[in-house]
Structure formats: structure tokens, C-alpha cells
Write an enzyme that holds these catalytic residues in place. Sequence first.
Site, mmCIF file in Angstrom:
data_model
loop_
_atom_site.group_PDB
_atom_site.id
_atom_site.type_symbol
_atom_site.label_atom_id
_atom_site.label_comp_id
_atom_site.label_asym_id
_atom_site.label_seq_id
_atom_site.Cartn_x
_atom_site.Cartn_y
_atom_site.Cartn_z
ATOM 1 N N ARG A 1 38.996 38.299 37.926
ATOM 2 C CA ARG A 1 39.659 39.334 38.787
ATOM 3 C C ARG A 1 39.541 40.838 38.466
ATOM 4 N NH1 ARG A 1 42.253 34.881 37.759
ATOM 5 N NH2 ARG A 1 41.489 35.217 35.842
ATOM 6 N N THR A 2 39.447 41.210 37.577
ATOM 7 C CA THR A 2 39.206 42.601 37.175
ATOM 8 C C THR A 2 38.089 43.234 37.901
ATOM 9 O OG1 THR A 2 40.805 42.726 35.273
ATOM 10 C CG2 THR A 2 39.421 44.716 35.676
ATOM 11 N N LYS B 1 20.033 45.278 20.769
ATOM 12 C CA LYS B 1 19.026 46.021 19.952
ATOM 13 C C LYS B 1 19.712 47.235 19.008
ATOM 14 C CE LYS B 1 15.911 46.035 23.545
ATOM 15 N NZ LYS B 1 15.003 47.133 24.726
ATOM 16 N N ARG C 1 35.098 47.311 30.443
ATOM 17 C CA ARG C 1 36.011 46.408 29.610
ATOM 18 C C ARG C 1 34.947 46.155 28.370
ATOM 19 N NH1 ARG C 1 38.763 40.910 31.555
ATOM 20 N NH2 ARG C 1 40.087 42.486 32.421
ATOM 21 N N HIS D 1 45.273 47.877 29.571
ATOM 22 C CA HIS D 1 44.863 47.435 30.706
ATOM 23 C C HIS D 1 45.642 48.174 31.693
ATOM 24 C CE1 HIS D 1 42.652 45.349 33.506
ATOM 25 N NE2 HIS D 1 42.916 44.128 33.209
HETATM 26 C C1 NCD Z 1 44.108 39.911 31.749
HETATM 27 C C2 NCD Z 1 43.217 40.394 30.673
HETATM 28 O O1 NCD Z 1 41.900 40.552 30.670
HETATM 29 O O2 NCD Z 1 43.741 41.171 29.729
HETATM 30 N N1 NCD Z 1 43.431 39.438 32.533
HETATM 31 C C3 NCD Z 1 43.207 39.949 33.926
HETATM 32 O O3 NCD Z 1 42.659 41.315 33.664
HETATM 33 N N2 NCD Z 1 43.995 39.717 35.001
HETATM 34 C C4 NCD Z 1 44.907 38.815 30.942
HETATM 35 C C5 NCD Z 1 44.603 37.795 29.940
HETATM 36 O O4 NCD Z 1 43.113 37.708 29.773
HETATM 37 O O5 NCD Z 1 45.052 36.919 29.563
#
Ligand code: NCD
Length: 300
Positions: A52-53, A82, A103, A131
Site C-alpha cells: 500500500r504505502t 557493498k 521505509r 508511520h
Molecule cells: C503497516 C506498516 O508497514 O507498518 N502497513 C502499512 O503501511 N499499511 C502495517 C503493518 O505492516 O502491519
Amino acid sequence: MRHIVSIKQFDKQQLAKLFAVAKRLQLSPPWAVPQPLKGRVIATLFYESSTRTRLSFESAVLRLGGGILSTDNAQEVLSSTKGESLADTIRIIGGYADAIVLRHPEAGAAERAAKVSPVPIINAGDGSGEHPTQALLDIYTMQQHKTLNNMVVGLAGDLRGSRTLHSLLLLLINYPIHLRLIAPKGFDLPPELMQQVEQRNVSWAIERALQPVLPRLDVLYINRWQSERYRGAKSKVLGPALREEDLVLLKHNAVIMNPLPRVSEVDAAVDADPRAIYFEQAKNGLYVRMALLSRLFDND
Ligand code: NCD
């Protein structure tokens, strides 16, 4: 330059402005969407898996007229294999892109990246830290169904390891709500977050089981067990779970939210219940991220 590292950077006024833009974008036909990212390139640098993100950010960039530099699986394909440091990678990508959506598996990584980045860093999840853009879309979705005054909101799951629960909590404590923090012993909120809760105008209670609290909740926000954050025994702990037969316990106008992915914490049979709004929630991620990127580049 405005990095987005923590949800603490947003106040209610900023949220209202952001959500007004998101709503406009949501209602706009795709061909009428403004193109503030025309000529811009945004990098999505993902060292942890994502559906999703990353894809909603990339869709948001494309719909706003921008281009994408995408590095999924960054831990295996970039020069970090590396031995290159995150700081150096950020400095380099910052020369190629106008913003970096990052991320990373380590809490605090986004803040470290922001210190050296020549372009805005957007935290798309830093380990068990935060997040922030998820919390924005969570509140956006919640407010489409509920006013946040005097609501009873249950946050259920791995309160210790779940960054989505951390960022959402930091937003929710700005509203006069009643919080139910539902997690097994040993998986409560980190002490620094608990301190923030205690300083605010919210009533709260810790609960160890989900089913007894269900009848009180206006919002149930439940997240999967964050097993990748633990090794060994802790990865086998079973968190709270919502079963189809529990639905009779929930108020008729309650809503069920989940940042997804859903693993075993919500039965697939729950999806058909009109109170389950997690797919709508995921879709709203697109509009909220479009709004965020528009604001980031509109005021250049
Ligand atoms: C979440 C995350 O990556 O923290 N996912 C997301 O971005 N919707 C939740 C999760 O992974 O449980």
C-alpha cells in the site's frame, strides 16, 4: 524544505487544510487533477516490504504529474550490499530526486536521513518507530465516519512494535476521546508514548482481551502482530483477533479499521460487514498522499 518524520509535526489546523485538499482530489475526475509535480522526480526508497504505502505514493506522484525513481527491496539491490551507509545513499539519491519516501527497518532511520538529505524525506515507516502518513490516512478515514468527540477508540494488537499504532496514538491524544489499549502483557505501548497519553486530556485503560471491550467501542483499530520485529518466542505470541462471531458484540454504528496487511487478526468473513472499512481506508491513502505531496511542492 520540509521533512515529514513524525506525526507530531502536524497540528489540527494543518490536518484540516490537508484533508480539504485530499477531499477535493478524491472527488476530482483524474483528468482534472492539478499537476504540481510536473517536472519533479520522487524516489521511493524501501528497505522493507510494502504494498500500500509504496504503490499509493507512486500512484500519487504519477497522478500529480511527477516521475518516480523506485527502489523496492533496497537492502538487496543498492550499494548498501557493498557496505554503503544509509547517510551516503540518501546524499546520493537526494541529487537525483526532489524528495525521498523512505521505509527502513530501524526506528529513527528517517530522522537520521533527514539530517543529511538535500531534499525532503518522507517517513514511510521506520522500524517500530512511526508511520506518520498512515496515521494521516487513518484519521482522514475515521473522520469520514465519526466525530472524534467522546468516542471510545480501541487500539488493538502489538502496541509495542506497531508503528502505525504509535503514530495514530500520537494524533488521537489531541482529541477528547476515551482510549482502550488492547494488547497482551509485555506488548504495551513504549513508556515514552504512555507518558504522552498520561499528559493529555484523554481517558484511557489497558485491556488484555478484545471481546469484553467490543460492546463499548465506537472505533476498533486492530493491527497484525509485528512478528518481523521479534526473534524466537516473542514472534509466536498471538495478539487480539476479531472473529466473525464477535461482530454481534460491536455497536451497529462502530467501525473496524486495520492498516493492513491483515494476517490472522481479522477473519476474512468480517470483510462483508458494513462496519469493516479497512479497504476504503487503504484507498484513502492515495488521496491523502496526493494532498501531502501537493502541499509539499505547491508552496515551493
Ligand atoms: C503497516 C506498516 O508497514 O507498518 N502497513 C502499512 O503501511 N499499511 C502495517 C503493518 O505492516 O502491519
